[in-house]
Structure formats: C-alpha cells, structure tokens
Design a protein around this motif. Structure first.
Motif, PDB file in Angstrom:
ATOM      1  N   PRO B 310       0.708  -0.855   9.567  1.00 10.83           N
ATOM      2  CA  PRO B 310       0.796  -1.819   8.455  1.00 10.83           C
ATOM      3  C   PRO B 310       2.055  -1.636   7.607  1.00 10.83           C
ATOM      4  O   PRO B 310       2.645  -2.612   7.151  1.00 10.83           O
ATOM      5  CB  PRO B 310      -0.470  -1.567   7.631  1.00 10.83           C
ATOM      6  N   CYS B 311       2.476  -0.387   7.429  1.00 11.90           N
ATOM      7  CA  CYS B 311       3.700  -0.102   6.670  1.00 11.90           C
ATOM      8  C   CYS B 311       4.905  -0.729   7.376  1.00 11.90           C
ATOM      9  O   CYS B 311       5.731  -1.422   6.767  1.00 11.90           O
ATOM     10  CB  CYS B 311       3.851   1.422   6.566  1.00 11.90           C
ATOM     11  N   ILE B 314       5.330  -4.493   7.146  1.00 10.21           N
ATOM     12  CA  ILE B 314       5.895  -5.048   5.914  1.00 10.21           C
ATOM     13  C   ILE B 314       7.406  -4.834   5.926  1.00 10.21           C
ATOM     14  O   ILE B 314       8.193  -5.766   5.738  1.00 10.21           O
ATOM     15  CB  ILE B 314       5.283  -4.385   4.666  1.00 10.21           C
ATOM     16  N   ALA B 375       3.822  -5.119  -4.709  1.00 14.08           N
ATOM     17  CA  ALA B 375       2.563  -4.937  -3.988  1.00 14.08           C
ATOM     18  C   ALA B 375       2.789  -4.699  -2.503  1.00 14.08           C
ATOM     19  O   ALA B 375       2.015  -3.984  -1.873  1.00 14.08           O
ATOM     20  CB  ALA B 375       1.668  -6.157  -4.182  1.00 14.08           C
ATOM     21  N   TYR B 376       3.822  -5.289  -1.953  1.00 10.32           N
ATOM     22  CA  TYR B 376       4.048  -5.154  -0.517  1.00 10.32           C
ATOM     23  C   TYR B 376       5.228  -4.231  -0.192  1.00 10.32           C
ATOM     24  O   TYR B 376       5.048  -3.136   0.320  1.00 10.32           O
ATOM     25  CB  TYR B 376       4.272  -6.530   0.119  1.00 10.32           C
ATOM     26  N   LYS B 379       5.387  -0.847  -2.132  1.00  9.25           N
ATOM     27  CA  LYS B 379       4.244  -0.041  -1.697  1.00  9.25           C
ATOM     28  C   LYS B 379       4.504   0.522  -0.304  1.00  9.25           C
ATOM     29  O   LYS B 379       4.272   1.704  -0.030  1.00  9.25           O
ATOM     30  CB  LYS B 379       2.977  -0.915  -1.689  1.00  9.25           C
ATOM     31  N   GLN B 381       7.349   1.096   1.118  1.00  4.47           N
ATOM     32  CA  GLN B 381       8.399   2.124   1.076  1.00  4.47           C
ATOM     33  C   GLN B 381       7.852   3.464   0.579  1.00  4.47           C
ATOM     34  O   GLN B 381       8.329   4.524   0.989  1.00  4.47           O
ATOM     35  CB  GLN B 381       9.542   1.673   0.173  1.00  4.47           C
ATOM     36  N   LYS B 382       6.856   3.399  -0.305  1.00  4.48           N
ATOM     37  CA  LYS B 382       6.234   4.641  -0.784  1.00  4.48           C
ATOM     38  C   LYS B 382       5.387   5.264   0.320  1.00  4.48           C
ATOM     39  O   LYS B 382       5.398   6.485   0.517  1.00  4.48           O
ATOM     40  CB  LYS B 382       5.374   4.353  -2.023  1.00  4.48           C
ATOM     41  N   VAL B 383       4.663   4.430   1.043  1.00  5.68           N
ATOM     42  CA  VAL B 383       3.866   4.948   2.163  1.00  5.68           C
ATOM     43  C   VAL B 383       4.804   5.521   3.230  1.00  5.68           C
ATOM     44  O   VAL B 383       4.523   6.555   3.844  1.00  5.68           O
ATOM     45  CB  VAL B 383       2.955   3.840   2.745  1.00  5.68           C
ATOM     46  N   ARG B 384       5.948   4.864   3.390  1.00  2.00           N
ATOM     47  CA  ARG B 384       6.939   5.366   4.351  1.00  2.00           C
ATOM     48  C   ARG B 384       7.380   6.784   3.973  1.00  2.00           C
ATOM     49  O   ARG B 384       7.558   7.647   4.830  1.00  2.00           O
ATOM     50  CB  ARG B 384       8.148   4.416   4.386  1.00  2.00           C
ATOM     51  N   GLN B 385       7.548   7.000   2.672  1.00  2.32           N
ATOM     52  CA  GLN B 385       7.908   8.333   2.183  1.00  2.32           C
ATOM     53  C   GLN B 385       6.848   9.360   2.602  1.00  2.32           C
ATOM     54  O   GLN B 385       7.169  10.459   3.060  1.00  2.32           O
ATOM     55  CB  GLN B 385       8.009   8.294   0.651  1.00  2.32           C
TER      56      GLN B 385
END
Lengths: 95, 493
Positions: B310-311, B314, B375-376, B379, B381-385
């Motif tokens: 999902p990351c 986006i 929101a997309y 978010k 990019q943070k999950v990617r981190q």
C-alpha cells in the motif's frame, strides 16, 4: 475517504486526462477499491517519524550555475509534433 | 551455430578473445535466434543492421587488443532506455515514433564497453505492470510456455528482457526495477535479474516512472554474467543528482567467494497466507543450501512488511503523475488536435496513455491533491521510513537476507487482468527492498510442479552488491538450475 463521480471528474481535470462521462462510474469504483486497500496505512503509528523522501543518504549535490549545454534547436525540435521557425507550435492561447 | 547461443557471457568473451569465433559470427547466430523467436513478441524494435555494424567494430577492436568488458556481446535494451537514433517508446502509444537525440548514461556505458545493440525489448507501458500486458505492443510470451498449453506471462515490467535472455535471443539485457520489475520477470523466466542499490546506475536518459524508486539493472543467464554486466553499467553520472559517487565493490570476485561464516537473515514476515507450497519448499531448500555452504541462518523481523505494497501504491503513482505530466503533445510524442491548448492536452493524454497508466496517474493526482497530501503521500513517506528502518535493524545483525522472489510461478496471460490489486500482489516480496533502496537479485533455483521456474531473492545492505553476488553465487552453484525453456532458440519446437 471515498471518491464519487464528481471527484473523478475533478482529478481527471487536474491530471489533464479526458474521461468520457460513461466511464466515470467504473473509474470511481476502481479508484475506491485501490484507496480502500491503501487505507491500511492508517493503522501504522507514524507519530514523530520523519518522512523518507530520498534513500540516497547524501545531500543533493550542487554545481556551478553555468550554462553547460545548448545551441541545438534542431535536436530540441526533432520530435516536435508541430514546429515553425525554431519554435514549438501550440493551439492559440491568447485571444 | 546454435552452440554459440549456449555460451555464457563470460565464456563468449573468452571465445572472442581467443578468436574461437568473431563477434560478427556470434551476433549473426543471435540475429537468427531473434528471428526464430519472433512469435514470442520480445522485441519492439529490431536493429539487425546496426548490430552487425557494431559487431564488426568490436572485431576490429578485438584484433587491436582494445576490447572492453562486454566487447562483441549481443545485448537487448528495455524500451525504457533512450537510445540515440533508435525509436524509444516506453511501450506507450504516446511515445510511438519518438527517436531520441541522445543516449542514456547506462546504454552509453554499455556501448563504450563494446556491447552490441540487438534491439529494444518489450515492457509494460511506462514500466507500470507485473505481466507486461500493459504494453501497447501486446505482451511477450514466456518461453517456458508449453506447446498446446496457455501462453504464460514473462512477468513485468521488464518482461521482454527476461524472455529474450531466457529464449537465447540476446546474451544479456538491461531492465529497470521500480517495485520488482527486474526480479519478478527474471524469476518467471528462469534467469538472473539484478537490481542494484538505488543510485548505483544513473537514471539519466531512462524514461521516468517513479524517480525515488527507479533503478536500472541486469538480466543474464548466470550470476557471473550479471556481475560482469553491472561492472560495465554502474558508475557516477553528475547528470543524475541521485547517482552515487562510490566505487562498485568487486562483484565478479564475490560470485565465487563462498558464504562461509556469513549470517543470512530469514524474515518471519515473508511467510504469507496462501503461499504456493512449492515456493515455501524452495525457500527452505535455499536455506539448507546456504547452511551446507557454511553460512549461518538468523531469524530476522521486518515488522512493517505488510504495509509495503500500500505504501508503494501511493508513492509510485504520485511520482508517476508528476513525471508523466511532461507528455502533453507539445514537445514530442503524440498530439491529438483540439480547439484549445487545454483540450489538446486532455485529448492527447487520454488517447496516448493506456488504462493502467491513466489509473495510476489519477490515483497519484488524487494522493497529491490539496487536502489529501498529508493523509496519503506524507503518510506513505513516513511508513517508507519505518520500512527502511526495519532493514537497517536487520542488517545490523546479518550480512544478507534470503526470501522467495515471487509468490507464484508464471501465470497465464489474461488471468489476472480483472482486478488491479491482484496484479499488484505479485510484487509482495520485491517492493519492500525497493522502498528501502536496497540491492536485490533473483536467482533461478528450482521448478514448480508444472515445471516452471521459481526464483529466490537475495537482499543486502545499500551498496553491498558484493554480498548479494556472494550469496547468489552460492545458491546458483547448489541449485544447478538448467535453463531449458521449451520455446528457446535452438530447442526442438
């Protein structure tokens, strides 16, 4: 968050992609399917996590602000759909 | 001359050096193979005359002992790399007829190393796809497809590259990998596919899909051939601001260095529900091979694995929507005439982009639009981190990670086109490393019950391609995989 037909039209307009009226419904369904799946990310706690925009680990390099290329209009225009006297031709913009 | 087609790149280089045969002879054998495998739809542009010209020039350099690393070897180039004076379309209607005035950095390096251009290879439109079915030229057919059986996908997006190497239409090929576009097709076609660290090969002159993820890499029949090709391709290029100015480790030596004492991470999150039992068995077999070769297995945890897809879906469409804004009918490519400039843009882009590309541009535009960016995109990019940190933690205690390359063997063309998400799930094992920018390779290691190739994936830390090759070399030696696709050139058909 859910996408309706009007939102599809708005996004299509922003993306400059013509979407026929009879396809907006199908497209809204497809986009919602993907967006619902992506929504899984909401479960992740990202409090205080900095966004990762680049994985290179090095800062963007700088170079001298000098012209290094140019003077080749023929090459630049070689693939133009329409050109005239070293310019790209587009439909009339200003009345 | 079909014996020439059975040589590896390393063997062919030795044969050229010893004058056992000439580059023109080798190239002609491959040109015949290109013709023989035309029903597989691997090439979108053939460059036979140019190939023979380049081969003759190679023979002249060989005679003067001025041979480069890839001197005289027939190469195929994914149609995403700009090649000067040779049509480059990204397999999209919007770029049909586009003839670049310049050469991509990667292909320029390959020609400087003496490579011979056989032509441009089929891929998904703008590299968006996992089955090569979004190509405006139609999909290539996996050479492992059986007579009388369904035509199988070669994988995607670099399907033509994987198929052409497997069917012996080229000796080596380039690919690009954004979320698995080298490793997945390599696994499906039974060849070696290497995606180096993000930044290892310049993106300059490669048609952009998602710039923070796109990376060029290699297709070959052996691990040693891949290391040879990467050495020629890699290198710093100031025209790509993300190009790494770091020396490539000695990958060719690493292939035979062995894995004695290496710690190999086995991520628990890569055991997935509904996984093909043959994939699970192959993964366990791979672990056993490495232990027998002297490596130590270490369980590792990559807790954010399930969020990687999902990351990715986006970030990649968001970047694509921005990158593909350039196709507007003004400077190059297709133009659909209309009354106003705005209508011309919309009509051109609607006619020029295929269904999947339009869908991804719209998703990306939505994810970046006012009110939804945080929101997309942010978010994601943070999950990617967090995904990148998972790997950093793991690589603090292991030298490499072993996973399956794909969740299944090659599937039938047309079987997964109904639902985009089913297609996206193909990249479940390859996408996490792409998000973290890590090098990864797919090595053919066994066959499914139906006799189709399956691959294992080896990942290592950033810029540790030598580790990747060390483990890949050991797996290749233990697996003893035989490349015998029924529809390859030189096989009985």
């Amino acid at each position: 968050m859910s996408v309706d037909k009007d939102t599809v039209k708005k996004i299509a307009r922003l993306a400059r992609i013509a979407v026929p009226e009879d396809q907006t419904e199908t497209l809204a369904g497809e986009l919602n399917g993907i967006l619902n799946w992506i929504a899984e990310l909401e479960q992740v706690d990202t409090e205080g996590v900095p966004p990762l925009a680049s994985v290179t680990g090095h800062p963007l390099p700088l170079r001298a602000d000098q012209v290094t290329d140019g003077e080749q209009p023929e090459s630049v225009l070689a693939n133009a759909p329409e050109q005239a006297s070293s310019f790209f031709v587009v439909p009339k913009v200003v009345e | 001359m079909s014996d020439l087609l059975k040589l590896t790149a390393v063997e062919a280089r030795a044969g050229l050096d010893s004058r056992a045969f000439s580059s023109v002879e080798l190239t002609q054998a491959y040109l015949d193979a290109v013709t023989a495998t035309r029903p597989l739809n691997q090439f979108v542009t053939e460059t036979a005359d140019k190939a023979l010209e380049m081969a003759a020039a190679s023979d002249a350099r060989l005679a003067k002992a001025e041979a480069g690393l890839l001197e005289g070897l027939p190469l195929g180039i994914k149609d995403l790399f700009c090649t000067k004076a040779v049509q480059t379309t990204a397999c999209s209607a919007i770029l049909k007829g586009f003839v670049p005035e310049y050469e991509s950095h990667v292909t320029d390096q390959l020609w400087q190393a003496g490579g011979v251009l056989m032509g441009k290879l089929n891929c998904d439109e703008f590299a968006m796809g996992s089955s090569n079915e979004t190509s405006v030229f139609g999909p290539p057919v996996n050479p492992w497809s059986k007579d009388g059986g369904p035509a199988l996908t070669a994988g995607g997006s670099s399907g033509g590259s994987a198929a052409a190497v497997a069917s012996r239409a080229v000796l080596l090929a380039t690919g690009t990998d954004t979320g698995g576009s080298i490793r997945q097709p390599a696994a499906f076609c039974g060849v070696v596919g290497m995606k180096p660290t993000y930044g290892r090969c310049s993106r300059w002159g490669i048609v952009a899909f998602a710039s923070s993820l796109d990376q060029a890499g290699t297709f070959s029949r052996t691990v040693a051939d891949s290391a040879l090709m990467l050495q020629a391709m890699a290198g710093h290029d100031p025209r790509d601001s993300t190009s790494a100015n770091l020396p490539l480790p000695d990958c060719q030596a690493a292939v035979t260095a062995g894995v004695k004492g290496l710690k190999i991470g086995i991520p628990e999150e890569y055991v997935m529900d509904g996984m093909d039992p043959a994939i699970m068995a192959l993964w366990e077999q791979g672990q056993k091979w490495l232990v027998e070769a002297g490596a130590e297995l270490v369980p590792v945890s990559l807790p954010h694995t399930r969020y990687a897809l999902p990351c990715y879906y986006i970030i990649a469409p968001a970047e694509a929507s921005s990158n593909l804004a350039r196709y507007d009918g003004v400077c190059y490519g297709l133009r659909v005439e209309a009354e106003s400039l705005d209508e011309m843009y919309a009509a051109t882009r609607s006619a020029g982009f295929g269904e999947e590309v339009r869908r991804r541009i719209l998703i990306g535009t939505y994810a970046l639009s006012a009110g939804y960016y945080d929101a997309y995109y942010l978010k994601a990019q943070k999950v990617r981190q967090l995904i990148a940190r998972d790997f950093e933690t793991a690589f603090a205690s292991v030298d490499a990670i072993l996973t399956p390359a794909t969740p299944s063997a090659a599937f039938a063309l047309g079987s997964k086109q109904q639902d985009p998400i089913t297609m996206y799930l193909n990249d479940v094992f390859t996408v996490p490393a792409s998000l973290a920018g890590l090098p990864g390779i797919s090595v053919p290691a066994g066959l499914s019950e139906a006799g189709l190739p399956l691959g294992l994936q080896v990942l290592a830390n950033k810029f540790a391609e030598d580790r990747v090759y060390q483990v890949a070399g050991a797996l290749e030696a233990a697996a003893g995989f035989t490349l015998a696709p029924p529809r390859a050139a030189g096989e009985v058909q």
